[in-house]
Design a protein around this motif. Sequence first.
Motif, PDB file in Angstrom:
ATOM      1  N   VAL A  19       5.836  -2.943  -7.840  1.00 45.55           N
ATOM      2  CA  VAL A  19       6.125  -1.725  -7.085  1.00 45.55           C
ATOM      3  C   VAL A  19       7.629  -1.486  -7.002  1.00 45.55           C
ATOM      4  N   ALA A  41      -4.170   7.356  -2.126  1.00 47.44           N
ATOM      5  CA  ALA A  41      -3.650   6.149  -2.742  1.00 47.44           C
ATOM      6  C   ALA A  41      -3.955   6.136  -4.236  1.00 47.44           C
ATOM      7  N   ARG A  42      -2.978   5.741  -5.018  1.00 46.83           N
ATOM      8  CA  ARG A  42      -3.120   5.697  -6.479  1.00 46.83           C
ATOM      9  C   ARG A  42      -2.635   4.345  -7.006  1.00 46.83           C
ATOM     10  N   SER A  43      -3.026   4.029  -8.212  1.00 46.74           N
ATOM     11  CA  SER A  43      -2.464   2.858  -8.877  1.00 46.74           C
ATOM     12  C   SER A  43      -1.209   3.288  -9.630  1.00 46.74           C
ATOM     13  N   LEU A  44      -0.332   2.343  -9.896  1.00 49.92           N
ATOM     14  CA  LEU A  44       0.877   2.658 -10.647  1.00 49.92           C
ATOM     15  C   LEU A  44       0.521   2.954 -12.102  1.00 49.92           C
ATOM     16  N   LEU A  49       1.599   9.779  -9.091  1.00 53.92           N
ATOM     17  CA  LEU A  49       1.467   9.394  -7.691  1.00 53.92           C
ATOM     18  C   LEU A  49       1.551  10.636  -6.808  1.00 53.92           C
ATOM     19  N   ASP A  94       0.815  -1.217   0.000  1.00 51.60           N
ATOM     20  CA  ASP A  94       0.000   0.000   0.000  1.00 51.60           C
ATOM     21  C   ASP A  94       0.847   1.264   0.000  1.00 51.60           C
ATOM     22  N   ARG A  95       2.144   1.091  -0.249  1.00 52.29           N
ATOM     23  CA  ARG A  95       3.008   2.276  -0.384  1.00 52.29           C
ATOM     24  C   ARG A  95       4.296   1.915  -1.116  1.00 52.29           C
ATOM     25  N   LEU A 111      -0.308   3.700  -2.228  1.00 56.47           N
ATOM     26  CA  LEU A 111      -0.795   2.931  -3.364  1.00 56.47           C
ATOM     27  C   LEU A 111      -2.147   2.300  -3.042  1.00 56.47           C
ATOM     28  N   ASP A 112      -2.879   1.951  -4.104  1.00 57.10           N
ATOM     29  CA  ASP A 112      -4.218   1.379  -3.910  1.00 57.10           C
ATOM     30  C   ASP A 112      -4.224  -0.137  -3.807  1.00 57.10           C
TER      31      ASP A 112
END
Length: 297
Positions: free
Chosen positions: A194, A293-296, A167, A134-135, A185-186
Amino acid sequence: MADLTVAGVNVTHPDKVLLPAREGGEDITKADLAQYWETIAATVLPHLAGRPLTLQRFPDGLDAGGFVQQDAGQRAPKGLHTVDTPRRDAKKGADDVVHHPEVEETADLLRLVQYGTVTLHGWNAVAGSLERPDRLIVDIDPGETADLAGIRDVARAVRAAVEGRGLVAFLQSTGSRGYHVVAPLDGSAGHDRVRAEAEEIAEAVAADHPDELTTAVRKDARGGRTFLDIGRNAYGQTAVMPYSPRARPGGPTATPLDWDELSRVGPDQHDVRSIPRRLARKTDPWAHLADHARSLP
Protein backbone atom coordinates in the motif's frame (compact mmCIF):
# COMPACT_ATOMS: atom_id res chain seq x y z
CA MET A 1 -19.70 22.98 38.30
CA ALA A 2 -20.68 19.57 39.67
CA ASP A 3 -19.45 16.44 37.95
CA LEU A 4 -21.30 15.53 34.78
CA THR A 5 -22.51 12.04 33.81
CA VAL A 6 -22.66 11.40 30.06
CA ALA A 7 -23.35 7.97 28.54
CA GLY A 8 -22.88 6.49 32.00
CA VAL A 9 -19.40 7.97 32.41
CA ASN A 10 -18.58 10.41 35.19
CA VAL A 11 -16.82 13.48 33.77
CA THR A 12 -15.06 15.39 36.54
CA HIS A 13 -14.28 19.12 36.38
CA PRO A 14 -16.61 19.57 33.38
CA ASP A 15 -16.02 23.32 33.29
CA LYS A 16 -12.26 22.89 32.77
CA VAL A 17 -11.20 24.58 29.52
CA LEU A 18 -9.43 22.10 27.25
CA LEU A 19 -9.25 24.33 24.18
CA PRO A 20 -9.32 28.13 24.26
CA ALA A 21 -11.65 30.01 21.92
CA ARG A 22 -10.63 31.07 18.48
CA GLU A 23 -11.45 34.64 17.51
CA GLY A 24 -15.15 35.36 17.89
CA GLY A 25 -15.89 31.98 19.45
CA GLU A 26 -16.11 30.32 22.86
CA ASP A 27 -13.79 28.17 24.94
CA ILE A 28 -14.21 24.40 24.65
CA THR A 29 -14.62 22.74 28.04
CA LYS A 30 -14.60 19.08 29.04
CA ALA A 31 -18.41 19.28 29.16
CA ASP A 32 -18.50 20.68 25.62
CA LEU A 33 -16.28 17.89 24.33
CA ALA A 34 -18.25 15.22 26.17
CA GLN A 35 -21.53 16.47 24.74
CA TYR A 36 -19.99 16.75 21.28
CA TRP A 37 -18.96 13.10 21.22
CA GLU A 38 -22.27 11.93 22.67
CA THR A 39 -24.20 13.86 20.02
CA ILE A 40 -22.28 12.47 17.03
CA ALA A 41 -21.47 9.01 18.42
CA ALA A 42 -23.74 7.13 16.00
CA THR A 43 -21.89 8.72 13.08
CA VAL A 44 -18.34 8.36 14.34
CA LEU A 45 -18.37 4.90 15.96
CA PRO A 46 -18.21 2.99 12.63
CA HIS A 47 -15.08 4.98 11.72
CA LEU A 48 -13.35 4.08 14.98
CA ALA A 49 -14.40 0.56 15.95
CA GLY A 50 -11.52 -1.90 16.00
CA ARG A 51 -8.94 0.73 15.13
CA PRO A 52 -5.88 1.12 17.41
CA LEU A 53 -5.66 4.72 18.53
CA THR A 54 -2.93 7.09 19.58
CA LEU A 55 -4.13 9.88 21.85
CA GLN A 56 -3.16 13.52 22.05
CA ARG A 57 -3.91 14.42 25.67
CA PHE A 58 -4.14 17.79 27.41
CA PRO A 59 -5.33 16.98 30.96
CA ASP A 60 -4.95 20.60 32.06
CA GLY A 61 -5.87 22.20 28.75
CA LEU A 62 -4.04 23.24 25.61
CA ASP A 63 -2.30 26.19 27.21
CA ALA A 64 -0.71 23.93 29.84
CA GLY A 65 0.78 21.65 27.20
CA GLY A 66 0.08 18.04 26.38
CA PHE A 67 1.58 14.79 25.16
CA VAL A 68 1.04 11.88 22.80
CA GLN A 69 0.15 8.49 24.26
CA GLN A 70 0.03 5.16 22.42
CA ASP A 71 -0.39 2.67 25.26
CA ALA A 72 -3.54 3.03 27.34
CA GLY A 73 -1.44 2.63 30.47
CA GLN A 74 -2.29 1.50 33.98
CA ARG A 75 -4.18 4.71 34.72
CA ALA A 76 -6.54 4.40 31.76
CA PRO A 77 -10.19 5.04 32.58
CA LYS A 78 -11.98 1.95 33.88
CA GLY A 79 -13.77 0.08 31.10
CA LEU A 80 -11.82 1.62 28.21
CA HIS A 81 -11.48 -0.89 25.37
CA THR A 82 -8.03 -1.65 23.98
CA VAL A 83 -6.40 -3.36 21.01
CA ASP A 84 -3.15 -5.23 21.56
CA THR A 85 -0.72 -4.63 18.70
CA PRO A 86 2.63 -6.42 18.34
CA ARG A 87 5.56 -4.08 18.69
CA ARG A 88 7.87 -4.68 15.74
CA ASP A 89 11.57 -5.05 16.48
CA ALA A 90 10.94 -5.12 20.21
CA LYS A 91 14.13 -5.70 22.19
CA LYS A 92 14.49 -9.17 23.57
CA GLY A 93 12.92 -9.36 26.99
CA ALA A 94 10.89 -6.15 26.53
CA ASP A 95 7.11 -5.94 26.44
CA ASP A 96 6.35 -6.70 22.79
CA VAL A 97 2.75 -5.52 22.83
CA VAL A 98 1.24 -2.02 22.83
CA HIS A 99 -2.19 -1.80 24.45
CA HIS A 100 -3.69 0.85 22.20
CA PRO A 101 -6.92 2.55 23.27
CA GLU A 102 -9.92 1.64 21.13
CA VAL A 103 -13.43 3.06 20.78
CA GLU A 104 -16.13 0.40 20.64
CA GLU A 105 -19.00 2.29 22.25
CA THR A 106 -20.11 5.79 23.12
CA ALA A 107 -18.84 5.37 26.67
CA ASP A 108 -15.28 4.93 25.33
CA LEU A 109 -15.43 8.38 23.79
CA LEU A 110 -16.47 9.81 27.14
CA ARG A 111 -13.78 7.84 28.97
CA LEU A 112 -11.23 9.47 26.69
CA VAL A 113 -12.63 12.95 27.42
CA GLN A 114 -12.31 12.22 31.12
CA TYR A 115 -8.70 11.24 30.34
CA GLY A 116 -8.11 14.73 28.92
CA THR A 117 -7.96 13.50 25.32
CA VAL A 118 -8.46 16.07 22.57
CA THR A 119 -7.32 14.40 19.33
CA LEU A 120 -7.68 10.81 18.15
CA HIS A 121 -5.17 9.43 15.65
CA GLY A 122 -5.80 5.94 14.31
CA TRP A 123 -4.21 3.16 12.31
CA ASN A 124 -5.11 2.35 8.73
CA ALA A 125 -5.94 -1.18 9.86
CA VAL A 126 -8.30 -2.76 12.39
CA ALA A 127 -8.06 -5.47 15.01
CA GLY A 128 -7.86 -8.90 13.44
CA SER A 129 -6.30 -7.51 10.26
CA LEU A 130 -3.45 -5.38 11.54
CA GLU A 131 -1.15 -6.40 8.69
CA ARG A 132 -3.76 -5.59 6.02
CA PRO A 133 -4.63 -1.88 5.79
CA ASP A 134 -8.15 -0.91 4.84
CA ARG A 135 -7.27 2.49 3.41
CA LEU A 136 -4.59 4.42 1.55
CA ILE A 137 -3.94 8.03 2.49
CA VAL A 138 -2.23 10.94 0.76
CA ASP A 139 -1.83 13.85 3.17
CA ILE A 140 -1.58 17.24 1.46
CA ASP A 141 0.68 19.41 3.64
CA PRO A 142 0.66 22.99 2.26
CA GLY A 143 3.94 24.68 1.53
CA GLU A 144 4.97 28.08 2.81
CA THR A 145 3.61 30.01 -0.17
CA ALA A 146 0.64 27.81 -1.11
CA ASP A 147 -2.77 29.44 -1.23
CA LEU A 148 -6.06 27.69 -0.56
CA ALA A 149 -7.09 27.63 -4.22
CA GLY A 150 -3.83 25.89 -5.08
CA ILE A 151 -4.23 23.33 -2.30
CA ARG A 152 -7.70 22.51 -3.58
CA ASP A 153 -6.27 21.97 -7.05
CA VAL A 154 -3.73 19.58 -5.56
CA ALA A 155 -6.52 17.60 -3.90
CA ARG A 156 -8.27 17.30 -7.25
CA ALA A 157 -5.06 16.15 -8.92
CA VAL A 158 -4.51 13.49 -6.25
CA ARG A 159 -8.10 12.36 -6.66
CA ALA A 160 -7.58 11.94 -10.41
CA ALA A 161 -4.41 9.93 -9.83
CA VAL A 162 -6.12 7.69 -7.25
CA GLU A 163 -9.13 7.06 -9.43
CA GLY A 164 -6.91 6.49 -12.45
CA ARG A 165 -5.71 3.37 -10.65
CA GLY A 166 -9.20 1.98 -10.22
CA LEU A 167 -9.60 3.13 -6.62
CA VAL A 168 -12.30 5.38 -5.16
CA ALA A 169 -11.13 8.66 -3.64
CA PHE A 170 -12.71 10.21 -0.56
CA LEU A 171 -11.94 13.64 0.89
CA GLN A 172 -11.37 14.91 4.41
CA SER A 173 -10.33 18.29 5.71
CA THR A 174 -7.67 17.88 8.38
CA GLY A 175 -8.83 20.53 10.84
CA SER A 176 -5.43 22.11 10.28
CA ARG A 177 -4.03 23.46 6.97
CA GLY A 178 -4.61 20.75 4.40
CA TYR A 179 -6.71 17.85 3.18
CA HIS A 180 -6.47 14.07 3.13
CA VAL A 181 -7.37 12.05 0.05
CA VAL A 182 -8.34 8.56 1.20
CA ALA A 183 -8.99 5.40 -0.82
CA PRO A 184 -10.74 2.48 0.96
CA LEU A 185 -9.08 -0.89 0.40
CA ASP A 186 -10.31 -4.47 0.64
CA GLY A 187 -7.45 -5.64 2.84
CA SER A 188 -5.87 -7.87 0.22
CA ALA A 189 -2.50 -6.03 0.32
CA GLY A 190 0.00 -5.50 3.11
CA HIS A 191 1.38 -2.23 4.40
CA ASP A 192 4.48 -2.23 2.21
CA ARG A 193 2.45 -2.75 -0.95
CA VAL A 194 0.00 0.00 0.00
CA ARG A 195 2.82 2.40 0.82
CA ALA A 196 4.46 1.69 -2.53
CA GLU A 197 1.19 2.43 -4.32
CA ALA A 198 0.71 5.68 -2.38
CA GLU A 199 4.28 6.67 -3.22
CA GLU A 200 3.69 6.08 -6.93
CA ILE A 201 0.53 8.20 -6.82
CA ALA A 202 2.23 11.06 -4.97
CA GLU A 203 5.31 11.03 -7.18
CA ALA A 204 3.21 11.04 -10.35
CA VAL A 205 1.25 14.08 -9.17
CA ALA A 206 4.38 15.88 -7.97
CA ALA A 207 6.15 15.21 -11.28
CA ASP A 208 3.40 17.08 -13.10
CA HIS A 209 3.91 20.16 -10.90
CA PRO A 210 7.57 20.10 -9.80
CA ASP A 211 7.70 23.78 -8.90
CA GLU A 212 4.75 23.54 -6.52
CA LEU A 213 4.79 19.97 -5.18
CA THR A 214 7.31 17.57 -3.63
CA THR A 215 7.51 14.17 -1.98
CA ALA A 216 10.72 15.07 -0.12
CA VAL A 217 10.43 13.96 3.50
CA ARG A 218 13.11 16.33 4.76
CA LYS A 219 11.63 19.78 5.27
CA ASP A 220 14.83 21.54 4.23
CA ALA A 221 14.63 19.76 0.86
CA ARG A 222 11.11 20.95 0.04
CA GLY A 223 12.00 24.50 -0.89
CA GLY A 224 8.68 25.81 0.42
CA ARG A 225 6.70 23.48 -1.85
CA THR A 226 3.57 21.60 -0.81
CA PHE A 227 4.45 18.16 0.55
CA LEU A 228 2.51 15.09 -0.59
CA ASP A 229 2.98 12.97 2.52
CA ILE A 230 2.47 9.21 2.18
CA GLY A 231 4.05 8.38 5.54
CA ARG A 232 0.70 7.43 7.07
CA ASN A 233 0.81 4.25 5.00
CA ALA A 234 2.91 1.97 7.18
CA TYR A 235 2.49 -0.45 10.06
CA GLY A 236 1.80 1.46 13.26
CA GLN A 237 1.49 4.86 11.55
CA THR A 238 -1.60 6.92 12.23
CA ALA A 239 -3.80 9.63 10.75
CA VAL A 240 -6.26 11.96 12.41
CA MET A 241 -9.64 10.27 12.74
CA PRO A 242 -12.85 11.57 11.14
CA TYR A 243 -14.60 14.19 13.28
CA SER A 244 -11.76 14.37 15.79
CA PRO A 245 -11.03 17.84 17.15
CA ARG A 246 -7.50 19.10 16.65
CA ALA A 247 -5.39 20.55 19.43
CA ARG A 248 -5.98 24.12 18.30
CA PRO A 249 -8.10 27.00 19.60
CA GLY A 250 -11.80 26.46 18.97
CA GLY A 251 -11.53 22.73 18.35
CA PRO A 252 -11.47 22.61 14.52
CA THR A 253 -12.26 19.10 13.36
CA ALA A 254 -11.04 16.70 10.71
CA THR A 255 -14.18 16.60 8.57
CA PRO A 256 -15.24 14.14 5.86
CA LEU A 257 -16.42 16.12 2.84
CA ASP A 258 -18.20 15.48 -0.42
CA TRP A 259 -16.02 16.40 -3.38
CA ASP A 260 -18.42 19.15 -4.42
CA GLU A 261 -17.74 20.83 -1.05
CA LEU A 262 -14.03 21.19 -1.68
CA SER A 263 -14.37 24.59 -3.30
CA ARG A 264 -16.25 26.08 -0.36
CA VAL A 265 -15.11 24.29 2.84
CA GLY A 266 -11.73 25.25 4.23
CA PRO A 267 -9.38 22.80 5.97
CA ASP A 268 -10.21 24.09 9.47
CA GLN A 269 -13.69 25.49 8.83
CA HIS A 270 -15.74 23.04 10.88
CA ASP A 271 -15.38 22.61 14.62
CA VAL A 272 -17.04 20.98 17.61
CA ARG A 273 -19.78 23.63 17.53
CA SER A 274 -20.68 23.27 13.86
CA ILE A 275 -20.34 19.52 13.28
CA PRO A 276 -23.50 18.51 15.20
CA ARG A 277 -25.50 21.04 13.17
CA ARG A 278 -23.92 19.77 9.96
CA LEU A 279 -24.76 16.15 10.70
CA ALA A 280 -28.30 17.06 11.68
CA ARG A 281 -28.95 18.26 8.13
CA LYS A 282 -26.49 16.21 6.07
CA THR A 283 -25.53 12.55 5.82
CA ASP A 284 -21.95 11.73 6.73
CA PRO A 285 -20.02 11.77 3.41
CA TRP A 286 -18.04 8.74 4.60
CA ALA A 287 -21.06 6.73 5.72
CA HIS A 288 -20.60 4.25 2.89
CA LEU A 289 -16.82 4.47 2.52
CA ALA A 290 -16.31 0.76 3.22
CA ASP A 291 -18.74 -0.17 0.42
CA HIS A 292 -16.22 1.24 -2.06
CA ALA A 293 -13.23 -0.79 -0.90
CA ARG A 294 -11.07 -1.98 -3.79
CA SER A 295 -7.95 -4.04 -4.28
CA LEU A 296 -4.80 -2.37 -5.55
CA PRO A 297 -4.18 -2.62 -9.31
